[in-house]
Design an enzyme around this catalytic site. Structure first.
Site, PDB file in Angstrom:
ATOM      1  N   ASP A 303       0.869  -1.172   0.000  1.00  0.00           N
ATOM      2  CA  ASP A 303       0.000   0.000   0.000  1.00  0.00           C
ATOM      3  C   ASP A 303       0.914   1.233   0.000  1.00  0.00           C
ATOM      4  OD1 ASP A 303      -2.127   1.682  -0.065  1.00  0.00           O
ATOM      5  OD2 ASP A 303      -3.219   0.743   1.564  1.00  0.00           O
TER       6      ASP A 303
HETATM    7  C1  NOJ Z   1      -4.044   3.935  -0.047  1.00  0.00           C
HETATM    8  C2  NOJ Z   1      -5.203   3.006   0.055  1.00  0.00           C
HETATM    9  O1  NOJ Z   1      -5.163   2.298   1.282  1.00  0.00           O
HETATM   10  C3  NOJ Z   1      -5.275   2.003  -1.080  1.00  0.00           C
HETATM   11  O2  NOJ Z   1      -6.449   1.269  -0.962  1.00  0.00           O
HETATM   12  C4  NOJ Z   1      -5.174   2.731  -2.397  1.00  0.00           C
HETATM   13  O3  NOJ Z   1      -5.329   1.838  -3.459  1.00  0.00           O
HETATM   14  C5  NOJ Z   1      -3.834   3.427  -2.446  1.00  0.00           C
HETATM   15  N1  NOJ Z   1      -3.784   4.414  -1.380  1.00  0.00           N
HETATM   16  C6  NOJ Z   1      -3.577   4.098  -3.775  1.00  0.00           C
HETATM   17  O4  NOJ Z   1      -4.347   5.208  -3.920  1.00  0.00           O
END
Ligand code: NOJ
Length: 768
Positions: A303
């Protein structure tokens, strides 16, 4: 066959020659004869390509950057951006996120393909969570449809529109089961149940990926956040997750497994730790379980910044150590920590990371690129004509309207106010959300235009027969609305009440749209109160004092505790954040052009203190009072245990009657049980019912829930029509995971319940 093998061996030997001297590699020939070969398998091509790559280029594939700027305009100044562009040219980037639109994607892809040594195309990832520019209902709302075909179609539409805008990879579906309405990201999942969640995971993956990933209309999907993110303590986003093994295996993991079985190409790990080990550095989750036991052959992306956050967690001693822990644990791609690209080469040289792990990660990523067709045509998703004809088209809007109607849940219709007559009424529409054209889009709408949704007011005004007047009454919140803005929940301004009261007094019916603004749920938007924000409760009671004929339309991204409304307001419609066509969908339900069919995918609590609240709880040793007034049993002294509205609940404008259950007790013959029930529409309108089956394993070596959803079927019935529904239960439904993650089917007694929601008492029993 022989010929294929001949070619392969021929090219392979030629390549061996090339690889003796990298500079001599003729990339044009290599691309045409090897990378675009129709005779070599993807695995063969990946392996031949890897042979040509330096360690640094392999690491480059593991690197993902965000490109939050306009690539067709002037490049923003700053060291970080220029480093990103330099690395793109050096083949040190495998994927970009947040670059969208054919023009921008083309500009970046050209750098990778035409300026880097090997010209390996990039993956373009984006949070296509519930639509791209044309927005469908937030995922929890879609889950309320219990309509797997419609959910799949919605993902398919999103893939079509996003792919027409250059995107080839979505960070969806989020398959985190959650039981905690405080967590802002419940809007992004399928609710509290692993069975429903698994079916929806499969539908969404299939919708995004289709059956041919190399088609320009399909994109790679990503099951996230592996694993445990939905169990953040106290519902506070990013908080620690401490989860028992039974819950991990039986509740959290099944939707991920279903996504894997549906062929999902990628997984995303999580910001959070699971029982003390950050998911990003978790070898058990990523290598032992996902890649080895489940045999997942796609790749895992971290993430955003979650690799470097392992230092903050207190798990890695510094950033370099974080990179080491992440790659060794099986995180293949680094989203925006910038650590793989800066640290991995020296970690390999120091012997702390095996080159085989880098190679394996790069191979997984390259494989997805081949499957997407990017080596055949890196600009496959960059067709401006396609973009022009698909993005925002009428066909997409028709499709999101369809799922929006199906996502609405009728919670109460006590005096049958609904559906409203289409003529002759004076209708007051009250509430800031009723006129809002941005909030209905919901959170996670990065590519959508603000103010582009059909508001409830507009949807109602499209029906011309009644007179409609509007008064805001009160704001939901104060503050600027946007991706990074903060909305202050506690607005205290009641100055609009007077106008709303006077309008309500002279109206036959009041439609009130209350709840949460889109930016009050979603990532980073947990709430410690789950009632109506601001002064909306006061507004509701004030209007109720002058006109009791209220249709309350809730708009929200999570279950709300609306006990007062449930007791007093005659009619309540759960209208979530329904996307671009929100107002039209709600108006169709309000006027009866669509008979509501949604069922809650998450329990609605009576009060916050009940949270986490879920239907599939265990019995405990002290489940109910033995004597009236008894104290020592599992309960609250000031609140019931039961929810306000249970899981699976939702009304229709017609009524369904269930006949007695028939159970065939033939497990010993063919290892399956059949459960049969007749369902009849005893009302006056056509309607859709979701027939639900719940099982209770009466005793087992690990305690089983009081009931667990193990089947459902959605049927449409004309007035007076009866349908016979047969559920077949096999070991897949009868078993469970023990605390080591082994699947067990134990002999013994089962209770089976079938009915309209999770509280059904239509019951039978059988033995296996
Ligand atoms: C953080 C989020 O937790 C995740 O779900 C998302 O895909 C990413 N950012 C990218 O934006």
């Amino acid at each position: 066959m022989k010929l294929n093998r001949f070619y392969f061996l021929f090219f392979f030997s030629v390549l061996q020659l090339f690889s003796c001297n990298e500079k001599q590699l003729d990339i044009t020939d290599f691309k045409a004869n090897v990378l675009k070969s129709t005779t070599l398998s993807v695995d063969q091509k990946v392996s031949l390509l890897l042979d040509q790559m330096t360690l640094e280029e392999k690491i480059g594939q593991l690197n993902q950057y965000s490109g939050f700027w306009d690539f067709t305009g002037p490049t923003p100044e700053g060291e970080e951006v220029s480093q990103k562009i330099k690395n793109l040219k050096n083949g040190m980037v495998g994927s970009m996120l947040n670059v969208s639109g054919v023009e921008d994607v083309l500009a970046v892809q050209k750098i990778a393909v035409e300026e880097s040594r090997l010209g390996i195309p990039l993956l373009f990832g984006f949070d296509v969570i519930h639509g791209f520019k044309t927005i469908s209902p937030i995922p929890i709302a879609e889950a309320a449809s219990w309509n797997l075909d419609a959910i799949q179609a919605s993902a398919q539409v999103a893939a079509k529109e996003a792919s027409a805008s250059g995107i080839n990879w979505t960070f969806a579906p989020m398959v985190d089961v959650s039981r905690d309405a405080r967590w802002g990201r419940v809007m992004e999942g399928a609710g509290e149940d692993p069975y429903l969640g698994s079916k929806i995971a499969r539908a969404r993956v299939t919708g995004f990926q289709g059956d041919d990933l190399s088609s320009p209309s399909t994109i790679a999907a990503c099951a996230k956040h592996f694993a445990g993110y939905g169990f953040v303590e106290a519902g506070r986003d990013y908080n620690t997750a401490d989860v028992g093994t039974s819950t991990l295996h039986n509740i959290i993991l099944p939707p991920f497994k279903a996504a894997k079985e549906a062929g999902v190409k990628t997984f995303m790990n999580s910001f959070t730790d699971l029982n003390g080990i950050p998911a990003t550095g978790n070898t058990y989750l990523q290598r032992d379980l996902l890649k080895n036991k489940w045999n997942f052959d796609g790749f895992v992306v971290s993430d955003w910044g979650s690799i470097s956050e392992m230092v903050t967690h207190g798990y890695a001693k510094d950033k370099k150590h974080a990179a080491q822990l992440a790659i060794n644990a099986g995180s293949d791609m680094d989203m925006e920590s910038h650590l793989y690209v800066t640290q991995l080469a020296s970690l390999v040289k120091e012997g702390k990371v095996s080159e085989a792990f880098i190679e394996d990660a790069a191979a997984r990523i390259l494989k997805v690129k081949f499957e997407l067709g990017l080596f055949d045509d890196p600009y496959l998703y960059c067709n401006t004509d396609r973009q022009g004809s698909i993005v925002g088209s009428k066909a997409l809007h028709d499709s999101v309207l369809d799922i929006a109607k199906k996502s609405i849940v009728l919670l109460k219709n006590q005096t049958n106010i609904l559906p409203l007559p289409k003529q002759g009424l004076r209708i007051a529409v009250i509430g800031a959300l009723a006129a809002d054209k941005t909030s209905p889009l919901g959170n996670w709408t990065l590519a959508a235009d603000a103010n582009s949704a059909v508001s409830l007011l507009e949807g109602l005004q499209n029906y011309k027969g009644n007179s409609i007047a509007y008064a805001k009454g009160a704001d939901v919140a104060v503050g600027k609305v946007g991706f990074v803005s903060e909305l202050e929940i506690n607005t205290t301004d009641t100055s609009g009440f007077k106008e709303a009261v006077s309008l309500a007094k002279k109206s036959d019916v009041v439609i009130m749209s209350l709840g949460e603004h889109a930016m009050q749920s979603g990532e980073g938007r947990s709430r410690a109160n789950i009632d109506l924000p601001g002064v909306q409760q006061e507004l509701l009671e004030t209007i109720y004092a002058v006109n009791k004929n209220i249709v309350l339309v809730l708009n929200n991204g999570r279950p709300l505790a609306v006990q007062w409304a449930a007791q007093h307001i005659p009619t309540i419609v759960e209208g979530w954040h329904l996307g671009s066509q929100s107002g039209n969908a709600l108006a169709q339900v309000i006027y009866g052009d669509y008979n509501p069919s949604g069922k809650l995918p998450m329990s609605f609590p009576r009060s916050l203190g009940q949270v986490p609240l879920y239907y599939n709880n265990k019995n405990t040793g002290r489940p109910s009072p033995v004597n009236p007034g008894e104290v020592f049993w599992t309960h609250y002294i000031d609140q019931k245990n039961t929810p306000l509205y249970p899981f699976g609940y939702g009304l229709s404008y017609t009524k369904f009657e269930y006949d007695t259950l028939l159970v065939s007790n033939t497990y010993s013959d063919n290892k399956q049980i059949e459960v049969i029930v007749d369902v009849t529409n005893i009302g006056k309108r056509q309607g859709v019912e979701t027939v639900q089956l719940y099982l209770k394993d009466v005793y087992a070596s690990v305690i089983r829930p009081l009931r667990s959803l193990k089947g459902f079927e959605q049927i449409s019935l004309q007035p007076g029509e009866t349908k016979k529904i047969t559920f077949t239960l096999t070991d897949n439904e009868l078993g469970f995971y023990d605390n080591q993650g082994n699947w067990l089917v134990e002999p013994g007694s089962f209770d089976v319940f079938v009915g309209t929601d999770s509280t059904t008492e239509i019951k039978s029993t059988f033995k296996i």
